[in-house]
Design a protein around this motif. Structure first.
Motif, PDB file in Angstrom:
ATOM      1  N   ILE A  36      42.986  55.507  31.044  1.00 55.71           N
ATOM      2  CA  ILE A  36      43.282  54.685  31.144  1.00 55.71           C
ATOM      3  C   ILE A  36      43.250  54.523  32.963  1.00 55.71           C
ATOM      4  O   ILE A  36      42.583  53.822  33.545  1.00 55.71           O
ATOM      5  CB  ILE A  36      44.369  53.801  30.765  1.00 55.71           C
ATOM      6  CG1 ILE A  36      44.544  53.389  29.565  1.00 55.71           C
ATOM      7  CG2 ILE A  36      45.136  52.163  31.684  1.00 55.71           C
ATOM      8  CD1 ILE A  36      46.350  53.106  29.070  1.00 55.71           C
ATOM      9  N   TYR A  37      43.460  56.086  33.122  1.00 54.84           N
ATOM     10  CA  TYR A  37      43.283  55.803  34.609  1.00 54.84           C
ATOM     11  C   TYR A  37      42.194  55.540  35.297  1.00 54.84           C
ATOM     12  O   TYR A  37      41.519  55.091  36.308  1.00 54.84           O
ATOM     13  CB  TYR A  37      44.084  56.725  35.525  1.00 54.84           C
ATOM     14  CG  TYR A  37      43.787  57.556  36.688  1.00 54.84           C
ATOM     15  CD1 TYR A  37      44.590  57.257  37.936  1.00 54.84           C
ATOM     16  CD2 TYR A  37      43.577  58.684  36.761  1.00 54.84           C
ATOM     17  CE1 TYR A  37      44.201  57.221  39.013  1.00 54.84           C
ATOM     18  CE2 TYR A  37      42.768  59.412  38.680  1.00 54.84           C
ATOM     19  CZ  TYR A  37      43.572  58.748  39.158  1.00 54.84           C
ATOM     20  OH  TYR A  37      43.166  58.658  40.506  1.00 54.84           O
ATOM     21  N   CYS A  38      41.119  56.816  34.720  1.00 59.98           N
ATOM     22  CA  CYS A  38      39.599  56.762  34.937  1.00 59.98           C
ATOM     23  C   CYS A  38      39.014  55.428  34.431  1.00 59.98           C
ATOM     24  O   CYS A  38      38.292  54.898  35.370  1.00 59.98           O
ATOM     25  CB  CYS A  38      39.262  57.944  34.426  1.00 59.98           C
ATOM     26  SG  CYS A  38      39.764  59.812  35.127  1.00 59.98           S
ATOM     27  N   SER A  39      38.864  54.508  33.388  1.00 63.59           N
ATOM     28  CA  SER A  39      38.369  53.699  33.679  1.00 63.59           C
ATOM     29  C   SER A  39      38.424  52.598  34.384  1.00 63.59           C
ATOM     30  O   SER A  39      38.164  51.800  34.940  1.00 63.59           O
ATOM     31  CB  SER A  39      38.262  53.301  32.170  1.00 63.59           C
ATOM     32  OG  SER A  39      38.743  54.292  30.880  1.00 63.59           O
ATOM     33  N   VAL A  40      39.774  52.133  34.574  1.00 64.96           N
ATOM     34  CA  VAL A  40      40.266  51.511  35.652  1.00 64.96           C
ATOM     35  C   VAL A  40      39.344  50.963  37.069  1.00 64.96           C
ATOM     36  O   VAL A  40      38.546  50.326  37.748  1.00 64.96           O
ATOM     37  CB  VAL A  40      41.433  51.276  35.507  1.00 64.96           C
ATOM     38  CG1 VAL A  40      42.617  49.977  36.536  1.00 64.96           C
ATOM     39  CG2 VAL A  40      42.244  50.278  33.881  1.00 64.96           C
ATOM     40  N   ILE A  41      39.567  52.063  37.418  1.00 65.52           N
ATOM     41  CA  ILE A  41      39.189  52.985  38.561  1.00 65.52           C
ATOM     42  C   ILE A  41      37.374  52.454  38.792  1.00 65.52           C
ATOM     43  O   ILE A  41      37.003  51.760  39.561  1.00 65.52           O
ATOM     44  CB  ILE A  41      39.333  54.094  38.997  1.00 65.52           C
ATOM     45  CG1 ILE A  41      41.102  54.172  39.552  1.00 65.52           C
ATOM     46  CG2 ILE A  41      38.651  54.472  40.739  1.00 65.52           C
ATOM     47  CD1 ILE A  41      41.221  55.179  39.529  1.00 65.52           C
ATOM     48  N   CYS A  47      36.219  50.518  36.628  1.00 63.73           N
ATOM     49  CA  CYS A  47      36.183  48.909  36.601  1.00 63.73           C
ATOM     50  C   CYS A  47      36.265  48.805  37.501  1.00 63.73           C
ATOM     51  O   CYS A  47      35.470  47.227  38.310  1.00 63.73           O
ATOM     52  CB  CYS A  47      37.285  48.330  35.262  1.00 63.73           C
ATOM     53  SG  CYS A  47      36.222  49.170  33.869  1.00 63.73           S
ATOM     54  N   LEU A  48      37.399  49.024  38.500  1.00 59.71           N
ATOM     55  CA  LEU A  48      37.511  48.252  40.145  1.00 59.71           C
ATOM     56  C   LEU A  48      36.561  48.822  40.636  1.00 59.71           C
ATOM     57  O   LEU A  48      35.757  47.654  41.521  1.00 59.71           O
ATOM     58  CB  LEU A  48      39.335  49.482  40.402  1.00 59.71           C
ATOM     59  CG  LEU A  48      39.821  48.621  39.984  1.00 59.71           C
ATOM     60  CD1 LEU A  48      41.016  49.329  40.513  1.00 59.71           C
ATOM     61  CD2 LEU A  48      40.216  46.854  39.921  1.00 59.71           C
ATOM     62  N   ILE A  49      35.701  49.579  40.550  1.00 59.86           N
ATOM     63  CA  ILE A  49      34.451  50.088  41.767  1.00 59.86           C
ATOM     64  C   ILE A  49      32.982  49.167  42.094  1.00 59.86           C
ATOM     65  O   ILE A  49      32.382  48.602  42.194  1.00 59.86           O
ATOM     66  CB  ILE A  49      34.760  51.408  41.861  1.00 59.86           C
ATOM     67  CG1 ILE A  49      35.727  51.843  42.632  1.00 59.86           C
ATOM     68  CG2 ILE A  49      33.348  52.162  42.765  1.00 59.86           C
ATOM     69  CD1 ILE A  49      35.078  53.579  42.220  1.00 59.86           C
ATOM     70  N   ALA A  50      32.911  48.778  40.132  1.00 60.23           N
ATOM     71  CA  ALA A  50      32.860  48.407  39.250  1.00 60.23           C
ATOM     72  C   ALA A  50      32.173  46.880  39.825  1.00 60.23           C
ATOM     73  O   ALA A  50      31.419  45.998  40.128  1.00 60.23           O
ATOM     74  CB  ALA A  50      31.998  48.261  38.296  1.00 60.23           C
ATOM     75  N   ILE A  51      33.008  45.842  39.869  1.00 61.32           N
ATOM     76  CA  ILE A  51      33.539  44.589  40.569  1.00 61.32           C
ATOM     77  C   ILE A  51      33.602  44.871  42.165  1.00 61.32           C
ATOM     78  O   ILE A  51      33.180  43.633  42.434  1.00 61.32           O
ATOM     79  CB  ILE A  51      34.998  44.441  40.691  1.00 61.32           C
ATOM     80  CG1 ILE A  51      35.026  44.410  38.309  1.00 61.32           C
ATOM     81  CG2 ILE A  51      35.153  43.158  40.343  1.00 61.32           C
ATOM     82  CD1 ILE A  51      36.866  43.882  38.048  1.00 61.32           C
ATOM     83  N   SER A  52      33.641  45.791  43.176  1.00 59.69           N
ATOM     84  CA  SER A  52      33.857  45.736  43.924  1.00 59.69           C
ATOM     85  C   SER A  52      32.068  45.386  44.688  1.00 59.69           C
ATOM     86  O   SER A  52      31.846  45.146  44.922  1.00 59.69           O
ATOM     87  CB  SER A  52      34.869  46.757  45.230  1.00 59.69           C
ATOM     88  OG  SER A  52      34.224  47.338  45.903  1.00 59.69           O
ATOM     89  N   MET A  53      31.627  46.340  43.559  1.00 54.26           N
ATOM     90  CA  MET A  53      29.842  46.849  44.073  1.00 54.26           C
ATOM     91  C   MET A  53      29.313  45.433  43.770  1.00 54.26           C
ATOM     92  O   MET A  53      28.662  44.436  44.365  1.00 54.26           O
ATOM     93  CB  MET A  53      29.285  47.364  43.132  1.00 54.26           C
ATOM     94  CG  MET A  53      27.723  47.680  43.359  1.00 54.26           C
ATOM     95  SD  MET A  53      27.051  48.771  42.156  1.00 54.26           S
ATOM     96  CE  MET A  53      27.538  48.660  40.656  1.00 54.26           C
ATOM     97  N   VAL A  54      29.672  44.655  41.984  1.00 54.74           N
ATOM     98  CA  VAL A  54      29.386  42.985  42.152  1.00 54.74           C
ATOM     99  C   VAL A  54      29.812  42.178  43.518  1.00 54.74           C
ATOM    100  O   VAL A  54      29.209  40.623  43.738  1.00 54.74           O
ATOM    101  CB  VAL A  54      29.876  42.939  40.955  1.00 54.74           C
ATOM    102  CG1 VAL A  54      29.347  41.450  40.290  1.00 54.74           C
ATOM    103  CG2 VAL A  54      28.908  43.526  40.110  1.00 54.74           C
ATOM    104  N   GLU A  55      30.748  42.042  44.155  1.00 54.09           N
ATOM    105  CA  GLU A  55      31.815  41.846  45.411  1.00 54.09           C
ATOM    106  C   GLU A  55      30.503  41.377  46.379  1.00 54.09           C
ATOM    107  O   GLU A  55      30.492  40.808  46.978  1.00 54.09           O
ATOM    108  CB  GLU A  55      32.583  41.917  45.857  1.00 54.09           C
ATOM    109  CG  GLU A  55      33.511  40.892  46.529  1.00 54.09           C
ATOM    110  CD  GLU A  55      33.566  41.294  48.017  1.00 54.09           C
ATOM    111  OE1 GLU A  55      33.227  40.354  49.305  1.00 54.09           O
ATOM    112  OE2 GLU A  55      32.892  42.646  47.902  1.00 54.09           O
ATOM    113  N   SER A  56      30.097  42.910  46.596  1.00 53.90           N
ATOM    114  CA  SER A  56      29.017  42.980  47.814  1.00 53.90           C
ATOM    115  C   SER A  56      27.797  42.551  48.088  1.00 53.90           C
ATOM    116  O   SER A  56      27.714  42.739  48.569  1.00 53.90           O
ATOM    117  CB  SER A  56      28.842  44.230  48.008  1.00 53.90           C
ATOM    118  OG  SER A  56      30.317  45.434  48.127  1.00 53.90           O
TER     119      SER A  56
END
Length: 341
Positions: A222-227, A229-238
């Motif tokens: 869960i730790y690795c998967s959530v991180i 997903c967070l970085i993926a969402i951050s890339m979409v925001e960029s």
């Protein structure tokens, strides 16, 4: 494994036999109990029985066997690598009932734990915590006496913390730091894509480390998967912020082109003198009106450009604040579940 059982038919007085208190006899000449391990998985070299047993003068028989034991133990990997496992080793007779064979411990619990921890000195992955011994009876065809050793072991998590947990956390820190990079947005997207690929490699390593038969998803997964997903969402925001900035830059380019065209027209009109004063006044009035219209369009375009850039900055700042708050909340909850069950 040492097994001792009484044998009243084999007693003698040592003073009548030159002070001999023990005697080694062939195993096939003496009755031995058929004690087996319930959780044992049969292997080719599982047990090496000694061909001899030791007879004691007070009427006891001692057997020493070397066991290379492979057991099946159900493991709960939810808190991996900060997990603690409890495995059982059940000793029982396969033939004799409780009326014929009763199993008991030769030493107390403190002595068992002390001797076991002295033997269990290998600096491997597991640390021995406690050994608890209980007695029970199992009834199937006959009632059989059981001796159950519950072994509590704890995993040493340092290797997994250094190789998986800390690197993935540093990837998340680098992603947060990328919001403060003053460079082209396409470079930031490329940087975040590299972080995603790095975490993907960590997930592949984790997949090879953990068994695939776990009932629940481990917290480290869960730790690795959530991180991830967070970085993926951050890339979409960029990407979204970059799109808004590019759209504002296009508006600015259109405004500059319109201004240059207006200036060129005025220059051309000045180079061509009018035929009469009346025509000159009409053309001057028309040019002034055109300049006024261009000025109003330029102001409107500049406001629209500034609105796109301002919107991009607001989205970026708001996302950064929410991103940091989400990370803090997620890490706090995860650490509480992980290390403080």
């Amino acid at each position: 494994m040492l097994t001792v059982w009484p044998n009243s038919n084999m007693t003698w007085k040592p003073e009548n036999y030159c002070g001999i208190t023990t005697f080694a006899a062939p195993r096939n000449m003496v009755w031995t109990p058929d004690i087996g391990i319930k959780e044992s998985i049969k292997t080719e070299f599982g047990t090496r029985e000694s061909p001899y047993v030791l007879l004691l003068s007070e009427g006891s028989t001692l057997s020493s066997d070397v066991l290379s034991l492979t057991t099946a133990c159900k493991m709960d990997l939810f808190r991996f690598p900060f997990d603690t496992q409890i495995c059982s080793i059940t000793l029982q007779s396969t033939v004799y009932s409780t009326e014929e064979v009763q199993l008991d411990v030769a030493t107390d619990k403190a002595s068992i734990n002390l001797e076991s921890k002295e033997i269990f000195q290998a600096q491997g992955e597991w640390e021995l915590i406690d050994i608890n011994v209980t007695k029970a009876n199992m009834s199937k065809w006959i009632e059989v006496n059981q001796l159950i050793y519950q072994i509590t072991i704890k995993r040493r998590p340092l290797l997994y913390v250094i190789n998986i947990i800390i690197p993935v956390f540093f990837f998340l820190v680098l992603d947060v730091a990328s919001f403060f990079i003053d460079t082209n947005a396409s470079d930031i997207v490329t940087f975040k894509m590299t972080l995603l690929l790095s975490i993907s490699v960590m997930l592949l390593i984790l997949n090879d480390t953990l068994p695939s038969t776990a009932d629940k998803i481990p917290l480290i997964g869960i730790y690795c998967s959530v991180i991830f997903c967070l970085i993926a969402i951050s890339m979409v925001e960029s990407i979204l912020v970059n799109f808004l900035k590019v759209k504002g830059a296009e508006k600015r380019s259109v405004e500059t082109t319109s201004t240059v065209n207006g200036q060129d027209d005025s220059v051309i009109d000045q180079q061509n003198p009018p035929d009469s004063v009346k025509d000159q006044n009409e053309e001057s009035y028309t040019l002034n009106r055109l300049k006024q219209i261009l000025t109003e369009c330029r102001v409107a375009t500049r406001r629209k450009q500034l609105s796109w850039i301002r919107l991009a900055r607001i989205i970026n700042l708001t996302f950064l604040v929410l991103y940091i708050i989400t990370i803090i909340v997620f890490m706090s909850v995860l650490w509480k579940l992980w290390y403080y069950p």
